[in-house]
Scaffold this motif. Sequence first.
Motif, PDB file in Angstrom:
ATOM      1  N   ILE A 117       0.817  -1.224   0.000  1.00  0.00           N
ATOM      2  CA  ILE A 117       0.000   0.000   0.000  1.00  0.00           C
ATOM      3  C   ILE A 117       0.848   1.271   0.000  1.00  0.00           C
ATOM      4  N   ASP A 118       1.928   1.282   0.764  1.00  0.00           N
ATOM      5  CA  ASP A 118       2.775   2.486   0.838  1.00  0.00           C
ATOM      6  C   ASP A 118       3.188   3.005  -0.540  1.00  0.00           C
ATOM      7  N   PRO A 119       3.659   2.121  -1.452  1.00  0.00           N
ATOM      8  CA  PRO A 119       4.050   2.623  -2.784  1.00  0.00           C
ATOM      9  C   PRO A 119       2.881   3.226  -3.563  1.00  0.00           C
ATOM     10  N   LEU A 120       1.689   2.658  -3.403  1.00  0.00           N
ATOM     11  CA  LEU A 120       0.509   3.221  -4.080  1.00  0.00           C
ATOM     12  C   LEU A 120       0.279   4.662  -3.652  1.00  0.00           C
ATOM     13  N   ILE A 121       0.363   4.877  -2.329  1.00  0.00           N
ATOM     14  CA  ILE A 121       0.089   6.216  -1.785  1.00  0.00           C
ATOM     15  C   ILE A 121       1.204   7.193  -2.146  1.00  0.00           C
ATOM     16  N   ARG A 122       2.446   6.735  -2.003  1.00  0.00           N
ATOM     17  CA  ARG A 122       3.578   7.638  -2.281  1.00  0.00           C
ATOM     18  C   ARG A 122       3.643   8.021  -3.762  1.00  0.00           C
ATOM     19  N   ASN A 123       3.051   7.219  -4.598  1.00  0.00           N
ATOM     20  CA  ASN A 123       2.987   7.553  -6.022  1.00  0.00           C
ATOM     21  C   ASN A 123       2.056   8.737  -6.273  1.00  0.00           C
ATOM     22  N   GLU A 124       1.097   8.945  -5.349  1.00  0.00           N
ATOM     23  CA  GLU A 124       0.155  10.064  -5.460  1.00  0.00           C
ATOM     24  C   GLU A 124       0.601  11.255  -4.605  1.00  0.00           C
ATOM     25  N   ILE A 125       1.093  10.974  -3.412  1.00  0.00           N
ATOM     26  CA  ILE A 125       1.536  12.031  -2.490  1.00  0.00           C
ATOM     27  C   ILE A 125       3.047  12.173  -2.671  1.00  0.00           C
ATOM     28  N   LYS A 126       3.448  12.930  -3.660  1.00  0.00           N
ATOM     29  CA  LYS A 126       4.859  12.971  -4.054  1.00  0.00           C
ATOM     30  C   LYS A 126       5.667  14.060  -3.355  1.00  0.00           C
ATOM     31  N   ASP A 127       4.973  15.040  -2.771  1.00  0.00           N
ATOM     32  CA  ASP A 127       5.672  16.159  -2.139  1.00  0.00           C
ATOM     33  C   ASP A 127       5.601  16.009  -0.621  1.00  0.00           C
ATOM     34  N   PRO A 128       6.674  15.558   0.028  1.00  0.00           N
ATOM     35  CA  PRO A 128       6.643  15.359   1.485  1.00  0.00           C
ATOM     36  C   PRO A 128       6.498  16.658   2.266  1.00  0.00           C
ATOM     37  N   ASN A 129       6.763  17.790   1.598  1.00  0.00           N
ATOM     38  CA  ASN A 129       6.666  19.094   2.265  1.00  0.00           C
ATOM     39  C   ASN A 129       5.387  19.847   1.902  1.00  0.00           C
ATOM     40  N   GLY A 130       4.518  19.197   1.150  1.00  0.00           N
ATOM     41  CA  GLY A 130       3.236  19.796   0.788  1.00  0.00           C
ATOM     42  C   GLY A 130       2.100  19.183   1.590  1.00  0.00           C
ATOM     43  N   PRO A 131       0.855  19.544   1.279  1.00  0.00           N
ATOM     44  CA  PRO A 131      -0.290  18.916   1.938  1.00  0.00           C
ATOM     45  C   PRO A 131      -0.237  17.414   1.702  1.00  0.00           C
ATOM     46  N   GLY A 132      -0.935  16.667   2.517  1.00  0.00           N
ATOM     47  CA  GLY A 132      -0.810  15.222   2.397  1.00  0.00           C
ATOM     48  C   GLY A 132      -2.114  14.478   2.521  1.00  0.00           C
ATOM     49  N   ALA A 133      -2.020  13.277   3.087  1.00  0.00           N
ATOM     50  CA  ALA A 133      -3.181  12.401   3.184  1.00  0.00           C
ATOM     51  C   ALA A 133      -3.009  11.456   4.359  1.00  0.00           C
ATOM     52  N   ALA A 134      -4.134  10.962   4.846  1.00  0.00           N
ATOM     53  CA  ALA A 134      -4.139   9.968   5.918  1.00  0.00           C
ATOM     54  C   ALA A 134      -5.049   8.829   5.496  1.00  0.00           C
ATOM     55  N   PHE A 135      -4.614   7.606   5.747  1.00  0.00           N
ATOM     56  CA  PHE A 135      -5.369   6.427   5.331  1.00  0.00           C
ATOM     57  C   PHE A 135      -5.522   5.438   6.481  1.00  0.00           C
ATOM     58  N   LEU A 136      -6.626   4.719   6.444  1.00  0.00           N
ATOM     59  CA  LEU A 136      -6.908   3.701   7.456  1.00  0.00           C
ATOM     60  C   LEU A 136      -7.556   2.498   6.806  1.00  0.00           C
ATOM     61  N   ILE A 137      -7.146   1.314   7.244  1.00  0.00           N
ATOM     62  CA  ILE A 137      -7.815   0.078   6.854  1.00  0.00           C
ATOM     63  C   ILE A 137      -8.165  -0.670   8.127  1.00  0.00           C
ATOM     64  N   ALA A 138      -9.412  -1.076   8.258  1.00  0.00           N
ATOM     65  CA  ALA A 138      -9.834  -1.843   9.426  1.00  0.00           C
ATOM     66  C   ALA A 138     -10.600  -3.078   8.974  1.00  0.00           C
ATOM     67  N   LYS A 139     -10.453  -4.129   9.750  1.00  0.00           N
ATOM     68  CA  LYS A 139     -11.224  -5.348   9.511  1.00  0.00           C
ATOM     69  C   LYS A 139     -11.855  -5.785  10.824  1.00  0.00           C
ATOM     70  N   LYS A 140     -13.168  -5.998  10.786  1.00  0.00           N
ATOM     71  CA  LYS A 140     -13.925  -6.380  11.977  1.00  0.00           C
ATOM     72  C   LYS A 140     -13.673  -5.402  13.127  1.00  0.00           C
ATOM     73  N   GLY A 141     -13.584  -4.124  12.763  1.00  0.00           N
ATOM     74  CA  GLY A 141     -13.434  -3.067  13.760  1.00  0.00           C
ATOM     75  C   GLY A 141     -12.031  -2.827  14.248  1.00  0.00           C
ATOM     76  N   GLU A 142     -11.075  -3.660  13.837  1.00  0.00           N
ATOM     77  CA  GLU A 142      -9.690  -3.529  14.283  1.00  0.00           C
ATOM     78  C   GLU A 142      -8.825  -2.949  13.164  1.00  0.00           C
ATOM     79  N   ILE A 143      -7.954  -2.030  13.522  1.00  0.00           N
ATOM     80  CA  ILE A 143      -7.122  -1.344  12.535  1.00  0.00           C
ATOM     81  C   ILE A 143      -5.994  -2.256  12.041  1.00  0.00           C
ATOM     82  N   LEU A 144      -5.917  -2.429  10.733  1.00  0.00           N
ATOM     83  CA  LEU A 144      -4.849  -3.199  10.100  1.00  0.00           C
ATOM     84  C   LEU A 144      -3.741  -2.287   9.582  1.00  0.00           C
ATOM     85  N   TYR A 145      -4.132  -1.066   9.197  1.00  0.00           N
ATOM     86  CA  TYR A 145      -3.178  -0.140   8.577  1.00  0.00           C
ATOM     87  C   TYR A 145      -3.652   1.272   8.883  1.00  0.00           C
TER      88      TYR A 145
END
Length: 363
Positions: free
Chosen positions: A33-61
């Motif tokens: 998943i990290d490479p997918l996101i970093r391919n879109e969020i290319k500027d580490p000093n610009g605005p960014g994004a936050a992502f979450l993946i959960a299964k059965k209520g528990e956070i996986l990522y």
Amino acid sequence: MKLCNKNNFILGFILAVCCFLNTLSAQNLDSKIDPLIRNEIKDPNGPGAAFLIAKKGEILYQKSFGKANIELNVDLGSEFVFQLGSMTKQFTAIAILMLEEQGKLKTHDLVSKYILDYPSGDKITLHHLLTHTSGIKDFTKMKSLRDIAQKEMSPKMMVDFFKNEPVDFAPGEKFDYNNSGYILLGHIIELVSGETYEDFIEKNIFQKIGMNQSCFATDRQIISKRAYGYQKKESGYVNKTVINYSVPFSSGALMSTLNDMLKWQNALNTNQLISAETAKKAFSKYKLNNGEEFKYGYGWHIRDINGIATREHGGSIFGYKTMGVYVPSLDVYVLGFTNCDCISPTQLTQDIAKLVLETEAKN
């Protein structure tokens, strides 16, 4: 005693193996998943994004990328507060269903029952508003919107702003995504409950399920851990355009975090707010007057990924974009928030959900 010790050893060994497998699974997820996101969020000093993946209520990522505040060089964290934009519509729809369970309204009620002078109110139902099939004019498409964008508007003033516009089609004739319908629903929530929309959502949803970092949007009050919103021009990043949040109101003016939105999804899954039977109304597909089915319930798009049913919705408001994908059959929830409307998390969130489903299929 020896048998107990042996059983404890076996239990400990099993738990250790499970922890190892979970860690390994999380690492595998990160590497994909990290490479997918970093391919879109290319500027580490610009605005960014936050992502979450959960299964059965528990956070996986759960990870964030980029800056929460460019001026102060503050890194974005998973606990930061974002504008939800049209993901607000989920809360408005569930609030309507809560009031229906309380016997204060019905989704097949006509708008004219609550707003006597609304044009065509004797033909438009709350169901039409909830499903974007009312045909009324979407106020976001009106050129005169710029005249009120920064004004403090009451819900009645907002309704009056668009109510006399010519309708685009007869109720139930077409599906056409419409923000005005959800403004009307917010106004009706206030009329029926005797509370402001803000107070109703705060008391009956946020406080009830512990969404302590969620609120009706404001640029004036201090919001702890606020992710500042940006836009991108030819000259570079700029602070978002200022609007008064009384304008998007119940169609797009709530703020939240990844963790609070997971609480929201978990509360829906466990019927903490409405019964499972009532919830079916929100998560069902409906038909137009001609019998044609369309893929929208009440506040959610009802879609699929490779034939697996999903409930999805995104949001966009000056400075922010959001997207959520829920897979009921696997109880998997994927969320993506960005603090620049130059970065859309929609396709990325869907791609991550697809990747998770493919991983689940192999296990």
